[in-house]
Design a protein around this motif. Structure first.
Motif, mmCIF file in Angstrom:
data_model
loop_
_atom_site.group_PDB
_atom_site.id
_atom_site.type_symbol
_atom_site.label_atom_id
_atom_site.label_comp_id
_atom_site.label_asym_id
_atom_site.label_seq_id
_atom_site.Cartn_x
_atom_site.Cartn_y
_atom_site.Cartn_z
ATOM 1 N N HIS A 79 -2.792 2.331 -3.762
ATOM 2 C CA HIS A 79 -2.228 1.013 -3.498
ATOM 3 C C HIS A 79 -0.731 1.017 -3.265
ATOM 4 O O HIS A 79 -0.030 1.941 -3.648
ATOM 5 N N GLU A 81 2.351 -0.921 -4.708
ATOM 6 C CA GLU A 81 2.591 -1.641 -5.966
ATOM 7 C C GLU A 81 2.871 -3.120 -5.690
ATOM 8 O O GLU A 81 3.644 -3.461 -4.791
ATOM 9 N N HIS A 210 0.497 4.906 -3.738
ATOM 10 C CA HIS A 210 0.220 5.832 -4.829
ATOM 11 C C HIS A 210 -1.159 5.581 -5.427
ATOM 12 O O HIS A 210 -1.753 4.515 -5.250
#
Ligand SMILES: [Fe+2]
Length: 236
Positions: A79, A81, A210
């Motif tokens: 995703h 963040e 990440h």
């Protein structure tokens, strides 16, 4: 791991004159920068001091949480963040390791610029639009195309979870969208970071995505989000 991205920081030294040049040398281009401090009984407050000083360059406020978890067999969905924040994503965040897991738990960072170029090269894929929300705040919803232009072409994305809703999948099925995009992003790995106590990983969320690998045992992490519209605990 590239050593130019790693700073061994003595908190008794002039943190500000060392830390800020290190972050500004690495975050805009590399997308991440790792600070390592000596673990101690005050590791949590040391990390918060460093994050506060770093924040003079990274945002106007920040929010933080400590995250305790014991084991997970899942890969945390890939995703951006704060993708479900209904105003804008978080530009920078930091993850600190207070206590590492027994095994696994690596945080992987991916290059959202390289992935954007690959998505743009597949006809029709960059027409896809996904609406994102979060279980904790379901009324807040925001839509993004897979690739946005913020100075440069970069990916905004979260892998399939129940709070994603595909608004437009173009010529692809929903499963094909996720398969294509997950495979592209996973081919753009920047670093797979194995955590040690005292690690503080700063991330440029504008140009990276990440995830987190499965882990065993208890771990305790600090998460700091700069300019988080939902959680601004400390203002400059
Ligand atoms: Fe995250």
């Amino acid at each position: 791991m590239l050593m130019s991205n790693v700073l061994f920081l003595d908190t008794k030294a002039s943190v500000k004159s060392t830390l800020l040049p290190f972050l500004s040398a690495n975050l805009p281009t590399e997308g991440w920068a790792l600070v390592k401090i000596e673990p101690s009984v005050k590791i949590e407050s040391d990390m918060l001091v460093i994050c506060t000083l770093a924040g003079t360059d990274l945002g106007e406020n920040f929010g933080y949480h400590t995250l305790d978890a014991t084991g997970s067999n899942d890969i945390l969905a890939l995703h951006t963040e704060g993708i479900s924040n209904d105003s804008r994503i978080i530009p920078y965040f930091a993850l600190g390791c207070i206590k590492p897991s027994s095994s696994g738990g690596e945080t992987r960072l991916f290059d959202g610029r390289k992935a954007a170029a690959a998505i743009d090269a597949i006809p029709g894929l960059n027409d896809v639009i996904i609406e994102y929300s979060a279980l904790a705040n379901p009324q807040a919803r925001i839509r993004y195309p897979l690739v946005v232009t913020e100075g440069e072409r970069v990916v905004r994305y979260r892998s399939k979870v129940e709070t994603n809703f595909i608004i437009k999948s173009g010529k692809f099925s929903e499963d094909e969208v996720y398969q294509h995009v997950d495979a592209i992003i996973q081919s753009c790995l920047l670093v797979s970071h194995k955590w040690e106590a005292g690690d503080l990983l700063f991330v440029n969320n504008l140009i990276t995505l990440h995830d987190r690998l499965p882990f065993t045992g208890h771990r305790r992490m600090l998460r700091v989000r700069y300019d988080d519209t939902l959680n601004a605990r400390i203002r400059y």
